[in-house]
Design a protein around this motif. Structure first.
Motif, PDB file in Angstrom:
ATOM      1  N   ASN A  87       0.936  -1.217   0.213  1.00  0.00           N
ATOM      2  CA  ASN A  87       0.007  -0.024  -0.022  1.00  0.00           C
ATOM      3  C   ASN A  87       0.847   1.381   0.030  1.00  0.00           C
ATOM      4  OD1 ASN A  87      -2.799  -0.490  -0.361  1.00  0.00           O
ATOM      5  ND2 ASN A  87      -2.708  -1.132   2.006  1.00  0.00           N
ATOM      6  N   LYS A  88       1.997   1.131   0.741  1.00  0.00           N
ATOM      7  CA  LYS A  88       2.915   2.553   1.067  1.00  0.00           C
ATOM      8  C   LYS A  88       3.603   2.430  -0.474  1.00  0.00           C
ATOM      9  CE  LYS A  88       3.489   2.457   5.887  1.00  0.00           C
ATOM     10  NZ  LYS A  88       3.824   1.366   6.891  1.00  0.00           N
ATOM     11  N   LEU A  89       4.025   1.351  -0.931  1.00  0.00           N
ATOM     12  CA  LEU A  89       4.699   1.448  -2.249  1.00  0.00           C
ATOM     13  C   LEU A  89       3.860   2.201  -3.407  1.00  0.00           C
ATOM     14  CD1 LEU A  89       6.438  -1.904  -2.135  1.00  0.00           C
ATOM     15  CD2 LEU A  89       7.738   0.446  -2.120  1.00  0.00           C
ATOM     16  N   LYS A  90       2.637   1.810  -3.141  1.00  0.00           N
ATOM     17  CA  LYS A  90       1.542   2.211  -4.148  1.00  0.00           C
ATOM     18  C   LYS A  90       1.347   3.749  -4.038  1.00  0.00           C
ATOM     19  CE  LYS A  90      -3.027   1.221  -5.808  1.00  0.00           C
ATOM     20  NZ  LYS A  90      -4.275   0.548  -5.758  1.00  0.00           N
ATOM     21  N   GLU A  91       1.186   4.145  -3.038  1.00  0.00           N
ATOM     22  CA  GLU A  91       1.145   5.585  -2.670  1.00  0.00           C
ATOM     23  C   GLU A  91       2.418   6.338  -3.200  1.00  0.00           C
ATOM     24  OE1 GLU A  91       0.549   6.455   1.592  1.00  0.00           O
ATOM     25  OE2 GLU A  91      -1.554   5.209   1.561  1.00  0.00           O
TER      26      GLU A  91
END
Ligand code: NAD
Length: 294
Positions: free
Chosen positions: A23-27
Motif C-alpha cells: 500500500n505504501k509503495l503504491k502511494e
C-alpha cells in the motif's frame, strides 16, 4: 507437550505486513508488484497451488498476470513466453509452476527466468548469492519453503547460534537452501539423505530437525532429541481407513502424535510450512519489485 508452530497465523502476519508495505509503495510510486504465474498442462495439484498462490497474491495487492498453457506447449514456446515476461515492465516476479510436462527440461526453463524476476529463488545466480552472502539478507530472492521454515524457527525467539541442526533431504528447492540458511544463522548443520547411515541416530542428536523427505511419518519419536525443535516440510497423501470408508489424508514426514510429546516445538501438517511457502513467494515478488525501483 510441545508448542505447535502455527503456519497459518505466521503466514497471515507476513501477508498483513506485505499488504501494508505494498500500500505504501503504491502511494509512493503509483505502482504495485506484478507476479506472472505460468502453468503448463493440468496437473491437479499444480492447479490447486496456482489457485492458492494467485488468491494470496491478489489479497496483498500484488497484480497477477496469469498464463495457463496447454499440455502440448513446446519448450521453445515456453521459453519465448518467459523471455517476453523477462522484458515486460509490469512483471516483477515470474513463477513457473513445477512439475512441467516430461518433454520440457525444467532446469533450462528455470535458468531462462531473469534472476531479478526469479520469484522462486531457483536461478543459479540467486542460489549462488544465497550461498556466498554472509547474512540471510533482506533483499535476496530465497527459495520460499526453506525461508518460510527459517521464519518459523525465528518466531520462537530462541538463539539459533551454535545449535546442532539436521536437515533430512538434499533437494535444490528445500534441503540444500535450508542448510545454507541455518549455516548463516551459525548453526552446525548436517544434511542427511537417502544414503545416510544411521539416520535415526543422527537425527536424535539434533537440536533442530528439519524433515524434507517425502516419506509419510518416517520421523518417529526415538529419532528426536528431548526438547528438539522439529520442522516438518513433507506433504504426503495417504489413505486412511475409518470404519469401512477409505479417506485421503495429508500427513507430514514426522509422526506428529509421537513426536509432539518429545519436541519443544513442532510444525503441523497441514497448516505448518505450506502457508509460509506461499507467503514467502509474495515476499520475494515484493522484494523483486523494490529492487527494480533502485
Ligand atoms: P525430493 O524428492 O526432491 O527430495 C527428497 C530428499 O529426501 C532427497 O534428497 C532424498 O535423498 C531424501 N530421502 C528420500 N528418502 C529418504 C529416506 N528414506 N531417508 C532419508 N532421506 C531420504 O523432495 P523435495 O522437493 O525436497 O520435497 C520433500 C518433501 O517436502 C515432499 O513431501 C514435498 O511434497 C514437500 N514439500 C513441501 C513444501 C511445502 O510448501 N510445505 C514445499 C516443497 C516440498
Amino acid at each position: 507437550m510441545s508448542k505447535i508452530i502455527d503456519g497459518k497465523v505466521l503466514a497471515q502476519r507476513l501477508r498483513d505486513n506485505l499488504k501494508d508495505e505494498i500500500n505504501k509503495l503504491k502511494e509512493q510510486y503509483n505502482e504495485v508488484p506484478g507476479l506472472a504465474v505460468v502453468q503448463v498442462g493440468n496437473v491437479a495439484a499444480s492447479s490447486v497451488y496456482v489457485k492458492a498462490k494467485t488468491k494470496s497474491a491478489l489479497e496483498v495487492g500484488i497484480k497477477v498476470i496469469d498464463h495457463h498453457l496447454n499440455e502440448e506447449t513446446t519448450q521453445e514456446e515456453l521459453l519465448i513466453l518467459v523471455d517476453k515476461l523477462n522484458n515486460q515492465d509490469n512483471v516483477n516476479g515470474i513463477l513457473v509452476q513445477l512439475p512441467l510436462p516430461d518433454h520440457i527440461n525444467e532446469q533450462i526453463v528455470l535458468d531462462s527466468i531473469h534472476p531479478d524476476k526469479d520469484a522462486d529463488g531457483f536461478h543459479p545466480l540467486n542460489v549462488g548469492k544465497l550461498s556466498i552472502s554472509p547474512k540471510n539478507d533482506e533483499n535476496l530472492l530465497i527459495p520460499c519453503t526453506p525461508y518460510g521454515c527459517l521464519l518459523m524457527l525465528k518466531s520462537l525467539n530462541i538463539e539459533l547460534k551454535g545449535k546442532d541442526a539436521v536437515v533430512i533431504g538434499r533437494s535444490n528447492i528445500v534441503g540444500k537452501p535450508m542448510a545454507q540458511l541455518l549455516l548463516k544463522e551459525s548453526c552446525t548443520v548436517t544434511i542427511a539423505h537417502s544414503k545416510t547411515k544411521d539416520l535415526a541416530g543422527l537425527c536424535s542428536k539434533a537440536d533442530i530437525l528439519v524433515a524434507a523427505v517425502g516419506r509419510p511419518e518416517i520421523v518417529r519419536e526415538n529419532w528426536v532429541k528431548e526438547n528438539a525443535i522439529v520442522i516438518d516440510v513433507g506433504i504426503n497423501r495417504i489413505e486412511e481407513k475409518i470404519k469401512d470408508n477409505i479417506k485421503n489424508k495429508l500427513v507430514g514426514d514426522v509422526d506428529f502424535l509421537e513426536v509432539e510429546k518429545k519436541a519443544s516445538a513442532i510444525t503441523p501438517v497441514p497448516g505448518g510450512v505450506g502457508p509460509m511457502t506461499i507467503a514467502c513467494l509474495l515476499r520475494n515478488t515484493t522484494i523483486a519489485f523494490k529492487n527494480s525501483l533502485k
